[in-house]
Design a protein around this motif. Structure first.
Motif, PDB file in Angstrom:
ATOM      1  N   SER A  63     -18.247  69.257   1.460  1.00 12.28           N
ATOM      2  CA  SER A  63     -18.010  68.493   0.156  1.00 12.28           C
ATOM      3  C   SER A  63     -18.261  67.208   1.008  1.00 12.28           C
ATOM      4  O   SER A  63     -17.891  66.436   2.014  1.00 12.28           O
ATOM      5  CB  SER A  63     -16.682  68.629  -0.227  1.00 12.28           C
ATOM      6  N   THR A 101     -12.668  64.982  -0.545  1.00  9.11           N
ATOM      7  CA  THR A 101     -11.747  66.122  -1.006  1.00  9.11           C
ATOM      8  C   THR A 101     -12.552  67.340  -1.309  1.00  9.11           C
ATOM      9  O   THR A 101     -14.004  67.161  -1.470  1.00  9.11           O
ATOM     10  CB  THR A 101     -11.148  65.911  -2.188  1.00  9.11           C
ATOM     11  N   THR A 102     -12.232  68.401  -1.286  1.00  5.36           N
ATOM     12  CA  THR A 102     -13.083  69.611  -1.678  1.00  5.36           C
ATOM     13  C   THR A 102     -13.646  69.970  -3.121  1.00  5.36           C
ATOM     14  O   THR A 102     -14.433  70.607  -3.526  1.00  5.36           O
ATOM     15  CB  THR A 102     -12.456  71.058  -1.247  1.00  5.36           C
ATOM     16  N   SER A 103     -12.960  69.003  -3.939  1.00  2.00           N
ATOM     17  CA  SER A 103     -13.355  68.784  -5.410  1.00  2.00           C
ATOM     18  C   SER A 103     -14.766  67.717  -5.688  1.00  2.00           C
ATOM     19  O   SER A 103     -14.930  67.610  -6.689  1.00  2.00           O
ATOM     20  CB  SER A 103     -12.265  68.491  -6.291  1.00  2.00           C
ATOM     21  N   ASP A 104     -14.960  66.949  -4.418  1.00  2.00           N
ATOM     22  CA  ASP A 104     -16.216  66.347  -4.574  1.00  2.00           C
ATOM     23  C   ASP A 104     -17.529  66.941  -4.596  1.00  2.00           C
ATOM     24  O   ASP A 104     -17.534  68.117  -4.844  1.00  2.00           O
ATOM     25  CB  ASP A 104     -16.178  65.108  -3.223  1.00  2.00           C
ATOM     26  N   TYR A 105     -18.719  66.284  -4.424  1.00  2.00           N
ATOM     27  CA  TYR A 105     -19.868  66.926  -4.459  1.00  2.00           C
ATOM     28  C   TYR A 105     -20.012  67.898  -3.407  1.00  2.00           C
ATOM     29  O   TYR A 105     -20.012  67.275  -2.160  1.00  2.00           O
ATOM     30  CB  TYR A 105     -20.891  65.810  -4.396  1.00  2.00           C
ATOM     31  N   THR A 106     -20.355  69.078  -3.669  1.00  2.00           N
ATOM     32  CA  THR A 106     -20.388  70.275  -2.588  1.00  2.00           C
ATOM     33  C   THR A 106     -21.628  70.903  -2.413  1.00  2.00           C
ATOM     34  O   THR A 106     -22.321  71.099  -3.370  1.00  2.00           O
ATOM     35  CB  THR A 106     -19.196  71.276  -2.846  1.00  2.00           C
ATOM     36  N   LYS A 161     -18.585  75.571   2.998  1.00  2.00           N
ATOM     37  CA  LYS A 161     -18.819  74.622   2.146  1.00  2.00           C
ATOM     38  C   LYS A 161     -18.696  73.250   2.756  1.00  2.00           C
ATOM     39  O   LYS A 161     -17.723  73.080   3.316  1.00  2.00           O
ATOM     40  CB  LYS A 161     -18.436  74.779   0.755  1.00  2.00           C
ATOM     41  N   SER A 197     -18.375  62.556  -0.149  1.00  2.00           N
ATOM     42  CA  SER A 197     -17.909  61.730  -1.105  1.00  2.00           C
ATOM     43  C   SER A 197     -18.200  60.329  -0.484  1.00  2.00           C
ATOM     44  O   SER A 197     -18.062  60.095   0.782  1.00  2.00           O
ATOM     45  CB  SER A 197     -16.572  61.650  -1.092  1.00  2.00           C
ATOM     46  N   SER A 207     -15.079  73.284   4.262  1.00  2.00           N
ATOM     47  CA  SER A 207     -14.017  74.473   3.583  1.00  2.00           C
ATOM     48  C   SER A 207     -13.379  75.149   4.491  1.00  2.00           C
ATOM     49  O   SER A 207     -12.309  76.039   4.083  1.00  2.00           O
ATOM     50  CB  SER A 207     -14.973  75.252   2.583  1.00  2.00           C
TER      51      SER A 207
END
Length: 94
Positions: free
Chosen positions: A48, A56-61, A46, A50, A83
């Motif tokens: 990501s 970070t891996t919690s941003d738009y992926t 993946k 920003s 990722s």
């Protein structure tokens, strides 16, 4: 090939690269005047994205093979994080 953007003509730009598990600039500020498409070209990892550093891996992926088109020029940098090691991506735009 070039496209006119009002009185500001722009040449098409494309590139490809990779990003690892540390945030890095994916699209430098000012590279695209009108629009840019980012495609995650990795088979399994993946990507990501920003506008905030660090990404970070919690941003738009983007899943493997997915893409997004931003219909505007980028005045600031777009950051990315993979990722895993060497998450590949391609860029194209004006």
């Amino acid at each position: 090939m070039s496209v006119g953007i009002g009185s500001n003509p722009a040449a098409g730009v494309s590139s490809n690269s990779n990003v690892g598990a540390s945030s890095a600039v994916v699209v430098p500020a000012g590279t695209y005047a009108a629009w840019v498409t980012i495609q995650n070209t990795h088979a399994t990892q993946k990507l990501s994205l920003s506008f905030t550093s660090p990404a970070t891996t919690s941003d738009y992926t983007l899943a493997a093979g997915a893409s997004i088109t931003l219909p505007f020029g980028l005045a600031n940098a777009l950051y990315g994080i993979g990722s895993g090691a060497a998450t590949t991506y391609a860029l194209i735009g004006f």
